[in-house]
Write a protein that holds these residues in place. Structure first.
Motif, PDB file in Angstrom:
ATOM      1  N   GLY A 101     -72.499 -63.283 -43.453  1.00  0.00           N
ATOM      2  CA  GLY A 101     -74.027 -63.533 -43.720  1.00  0.00           C
ATOM      3  C   GLY A 101     -74.428 -64.874 -43.170  1.00  0.00           C
ATOM      4  N   ARG A 102     -73.564 -65.966 -43.117  1.00  0.00           N
ATOM      5  CA  ARG A 102     -73.692 -67.277 -42.359  1.00  0.00           C
ATOM      6  C   ARG A 102     -74.241 -67.150 -41.011  1.00  0.00           C
ATOM      7  N   LEU A 122     -63.087 -52.375 -43.441  1.00  0.00           N
ATOM      8  CA  LEU A 122     -63.081 -53.556 -44.051  1.00  0.00           C
ATOM      9  C   LEU A 122     -64.470 -54.051 -44.290  1.00  0.00           C
ATOM     10  N   TYR A 123     -65.260 -54.056 -43.262  1.00  0.00           N
ATOM     11  CA  TYR A 123     -66.873 -54.465 -43.155  1.00  0.00           C
ATOM     12  C   TYR A 123     -67.375 -53.974 -44.130  1.00  0.00           C
ATOM     13  N   ARG A 124     -67.255 -52.362 -43.983  1.00  0.00           N
ATOM     14  CA  ARG A 124     -68.038 -51.434 -44.999  1.00  0.00           C
ATOM     15  C   ARG A 124     -67.892 -51.725 -46.348  1.00  0.00           C
ATOM     16  N   LYS A 130     -73.108 -56.933 -49.412  1.00  0.00           N
ATOM     17  CA  LYS A 130     -73.723 -58.170 -49.557  1.00  0.00           C
ATOM     18  C   LYS A 130     -74.929 -58.433 -48.313  1.00  0.00           C
ATOM     19  N   THR A 131     -74.549 -58.088 -47.093  1.00  0.00           N
ATOM     20  CA  THR A 131     -75.432 -58.281 -45.972  1.00  0.00           C
ATOM     21  C   THR A 131     -76.468 -57.251 -45.697  1.00  0.00           C
ATOM     22  N   HIS A 132     -76.032 -55.950 -46.303  1.00  0.00           N
ATOM     23  CA  HIS A 132     -76.951 -54.606 -46.099  1.00  0.00           C
ATOM     24  C   HIS A 132     -77.100 -54.469 -44.505  1.00  0.00           C
ATOM     25  N   VAL A 133     -76.334 -54.963 -43.807  1.00  0.00           N
ATOM     26  CA  VAL A 133     -76.439 -54.780 -42.467  1.00  0.00           C
ATOM     27  C   VAL A 133     -75.344 -53.634 -41.764  1.00  0.00           C
ATOM     28  N   PRO A 134     -75.631 -52.444 -41.539  1.00  0.00           N
ATOM     29  CA  PRO A 134     -74.592 -51.592 -41.253  1.00  0.00           C
ATOM     30  C   PRO A 134     -73.749 -51.862 -39.873  1.00  0.00           C
TER      31      PRO A 134
END
Length: 161
Positions: A101-102, A122-124, A130-134
């Protein structure tokens, strides 16, 4: 299989102009030794990325950093800390995520790619909620992924453009 607790200590490579983020899972022992990403001499990441970007394969860390910055590519890893056996992604346990996120707040990153299945998984699980970026998962450039030829890897990685 003896697990060792590893704390990721290689800082992310990015700047305010970064637009694409390539995420590995965790630096390999060779990468941790070199204190930079994709440090194993047989890992095909740097030759593949250079081919995609139309550049000569960078040799030094400085050349690798410069190539990424020229093309607005950020590098980091999904995992900040975990238990792992050697360089085996399949052995990763108790993973704690890096603060992706940072990077998103401090750059222009619009697209995120995993450089292997475990990083994407692991990202998913740990970060995307938290980021809602696929994330788009690309094949691993590790020498262990011998099923993928250099040419197939270059073709797959063209999606980052």
């Amino acid at each position: 299989m003896k697990l060792e607790t590893i704390v990721h200590d290689i800082p992310p490579l990015y700047d305010a102009e970064s637009r694409v983020l390539l995420l590995g899972s965790l630096p390999s022992p060779k990468s941790r030794e070199a204190h930079f990403f994709y440090g194993h001499p047989r890992n095909r990441f740097w030759p593949v990325l250079a081919a995609v970007l139309g550049e000569e394969t960078p040799e030094t860390i400085e050349e690798k950093q410069a190539m990424c910055r020229r093309h607005h590519i950020a590098l980091w890893d999904t995992v900040a800390k975990c238990d792992i056996a050697g360089a085996s992604d399949t052995s990763i346990r108790n993973a704690e995520p890096n603060d992706i996120g940072r990077l998103l707040r401090e750059s222009k990153i619009e697209r995120i790619f995993a450089t292997g299945g475990k990083s994407g998984e692991l990202y998913r699980k740990l970060i995307e909620p938290k980021t809602h970026v696929p994330i788009t998962v690309l094949p691993s450039t590790s020498p262990a992924n011998a099923a993928w030829t250099f040419e197939r890897l270059v073709e797959a990685y063209r999606v980052i453009l």
